[in-house]
Design a protein around this motif. Sequence first.
Motif, short mmCIF file in Angstrom:
data_model
loop_
_atom_site.label_atom_id
_atom_site.label_comp_id
_atom_site.label_asym_id
_atom_site.label_seq_id
_atom_site.Cartn_x
_atom_site.Cartn_y
_atom_site.Cartn_z
N VAL A 94 -29.30 -38.52 -0.61
CA VAL A 94 -27.99 -38.58 -1.27
C VAL A 94 -28.16 -38.81 -2.77
O VAL A 94 -27.48 -38.19 -3.59
CB VAL A 94 -27.10 -39.67 -0.63
CG1 VAL A 94 -25.78 -39.80 -1.37
CG2 VAL A 94 -26.85 -39.37 0.83
N GLY A 148 -29.26 -35.60 -4.24
CA GLY A 148 -28.14 -34.67 -4.27
C GLY A 148 -27.16 -34.97 -5.39
O GLY A 148 -26.65 -34.07 -6.06
N ARG A 149 -26.91 -36.25 -5.63
CA ARG A 149 -26.03 -36.63 -6.75
C ARG A 149 -26.67 -36.29 -8.08
O ARG A 149 -26.00 -35.85 -9.01
CB ARG A 149 -25.71 -38.11 -6.69
CG ARG A 149 -24.66 -38.46 -5.67
CD ARG A 149 -24.24 -39.87 -5.84
NE ARG A 149 -23.80 -40.06 -7.23
CZ ARG A 149 -22.69 -40.64 -7.59
NH1 ARG A 149 -21.88 -41.09 -6.68
NH2 ARG A 149 -22.37 -40.79 -8.85
N ASP A 206 -26.32 -32.69 -8.58
CA ASP A 206 -24.92 -32.30 -8.51
C ASP A 206 -24.70 -31.22 -7.45
O ASP A 206 -24.09 -30.17 -7.70
CB ASP A 206 -24.42 -31.81 -9.88
CG ASP A 206 -22.90 -31.84 -9.98
OD1 ASP A 206 -22.27 -32.58 -9.20
OD2 ASP A 206 -22.36 -31.11 -10.82
N ILE A 215 -21.95 -32.61 -1.57
CA ILE A 215 -22.52 -33.96 -1.53
C ILE A 215 -21.86 -34.82 -0.45
O ILE A 215 -22.53 -35.66 0.16
CB ILE A 215 -22.43 -34.65 -2.92
CG1 ILE A 215 -23.23 -35.95 -2.95
CG2 ILE A 215 -20.99 -34.90 -3.32
CD1 ILE A 215 -24.70 -35.75 -2.88
N ALA A 259 -30.80 -31.63 -0.05
CA ALA A 259 -30.61 -32.17 -1.40
C ALA A 259 -31.48 -31.44 -2.41
O ALA A 259 -31.09 -31.27 -3.57
CB ALA A 259 -30.94 -33.66 -1.40
N THR A 311 -25.83 -26.06 -6.35
CA THR A 311 -25.18 -27.02 -7.23
C THR A 311 -23.80 -26.50 -7.65
O THR A 311 -23.49 -25.33 -7.46
CB THR A 311 -26.03 -27.28 -8.48
OG1 THR A 311 -26.14 -26.06 -9.22
CG2 THR A 311 -27.41 -27.78 -8.12
#
Length: 69
Positions: free
Chosen positions: A17, A20-21, A24, A28, A52, A57
Amino acid sequence: MLFAILAAALVLYFLPVLMGRQRDVSTIQGLALVNLLLGWTVVGWLACLIWAAVGATRAQDAFYRKQVG
C-alpha cells in the motif's frame, strides 16, 4: 523494543500500500482492501506487491484517456 518490532511488522505488512501510494496507483483503494484482507497469506501479499509495482498510475490513466478522447 516490542513496540519497534510491532511497528516494523506493520510497515512490512502494508508495504504494498505504501508503494502504491508513492507511485500514485489509480486503484489504491482496491489494493489497500486486498492487502488488508489477504495480505496475511504469502500469495496475497506478493500479489499486492506486484500490483503496487506494475499497476497503472493516475498519470498513465489520464494519458490514455487523452489519447482516446
